[in-house]
Design an enzyme around this catalytic site. Structure first.
Site, short mmCIF file in Angstrom:
data_model
loop_
_atom_site.label_atom_id
_atom_site.label_comp_id
_atom_site.label_asym_id
_atom_site.label_seq_id
_atom_site.Cartn_x
_atom_site.Cartn_y
_atom_site.Cartn_z
N GLU A 13 -1.37 7.57 5.39
CA GLU A 13 0.02 7.30 5.69
C GLU A 13 0.85 8.32 6.57
O GLU A 13 1.63 7.68 7.01
CB GLU A 13 0.66 6.64 4.43
CG GLU A 13 1.10 7.97 3.59
CD GLU A 13 1.98 7.22 2.36
OE1 GLU A 13 3.04 7.91 2.28
OE2 GLU A 13 1.48 6.57 1.56
N GLU A 56 -4.26 -15.08 4.09
CA GLU A 56 -4.01 -16.47 3.67
C GLU A 56 -3.74 -17.40 4.52
O GLU A 56 -3.69 -18.63 4.18
CB GLU A 56 -3.25 -16.39 2.34
CG GLU A 56 -3.74 -15.58 1.25
CD GLU A 56 -2.80 -15.43 0.15
OE1 GLU A 56 -1.67 -15.57 0.24
OE2 GLU A 56 -3.21 -14.97 -1.12
#
Length: 270
Positions: free
Chosen positions: A110, A79
């Site tokens: 992960e 963004e």
């Protein structure tokens, strides 16, 4: 370490609740999140100043994380270019498991403590840059390994976690620990923990961009004009700044490509 994010919910028998009771319970828990973030403002303040200094000297901002935390980093990074008109490689979000993991969980991604640094190497991360590790638990191996190696290579390190005293915080020059307590749904850190991380990321990137001069007054003067809504918003800004009509303002905006450039150009002989 005690992981508050894994502690039992304060609500029992939620599977027996009415929809209204469930919604009120979630909302009551959500109300506590901004107060937890408020306690971390001194930590966020220090990080914003440090990141701003590095980025003002050519550095970049990287986020790494897994699961919800990784997705939030990708969202915040993606963004920044349309909002502030910065290059797409100035703020970079990396998620364990690659872009596939944005929409679908990648098994064991992960747990690989070496992969984050490999992923960061694709962007030639260096000592000018900043790396923020995102992990509600504060214990994600992918993030720990990335921060550890980055720190050894002179990269500024930070984290946004939701437990205190974890290994990720210990690998961070600027640890931000936002303890929101047990989740409404036990262990579901996409809820309060995710909200806390999103709020902190909003504060970090917005404050940094303001201090880098990407905002004038309270306006996004460098935003990208990627749709009709944003063109109209920019036109309104130019109209107000130059005290001109809509047609003239839109013409300037589209000709020069941003509110800032349109206003600056209009103040010179055209």
């Amino acid at each position: 370490m005690i992981r508050v994010t894994e502690q039992e919910s304060n609500y029992n028998d939620i599977d027996q609740m009415s929809v209204l009771e469930i919604l009120k319970g979630i909302n009551n828990e959500d109300k506590t999140v901004p107060l937890a973030v408020e306690k971390a403002i001194p930590q966020i303040d220090k990080l914003v100043s440090a990141v701003t200094n590095r980025m003002a000297n050519g550095g970049r901002l990287f986020y790494i994380g897994a699961g919800t935390s990784g997705r939030l980093g990708v969202v915040d990074a993606s963004e920044c270019p349309p909002t502030f008109g910065v290059p797409f490689d100035m703020v970079v979000g990396i998620i364990a498991g690659g872009d596939t993991a944005i929409r679908r969980a990648v098994e064991n991604a992960e747990d690989d403590s070496k992969q984050a640094w490999i992923d960061l190497q694709e962007f030639d991360i260096n000592e000018k840059d900043c790396l923020v590790g995102l992990a509600a638990s504060g214990t994600t191996p992918y993030v720990i390994g990335g921060l550890n190696t980055a720190r050894k290579n002179g990269v500024l390190t930070a984290c946004i976690v939701c437990n205190e005293g974890g290994p990720i915080a210990k690998e961070s020059d600027f640890p931000i620990e936002i303890v929101v307590g047990p989740e409404f749904l036990t262990g579901s850190t996409r809820m309060k923990s995710g909200t806390a991380q999103k709020l902190a990321l909003n504060m970090l990137s917005t404050a940094v961009m303001i201090k880098l001069g990407k905002v004038k007054g309270n306006k996004m003067v460098d935003m990208q004009l990627t749709n009709h809504k944003l063109v109209d918003r920019g036109t309104q800004m130019v109209m107000k700044e130059l005290n001109i009509n809509h047609e003239r303002a839109e013409d300037l905006l589209l000709r020069y490509g941003s509110v800032r450039k349109a206003v600056e150009a209009s103040q010179k002989p055209l």
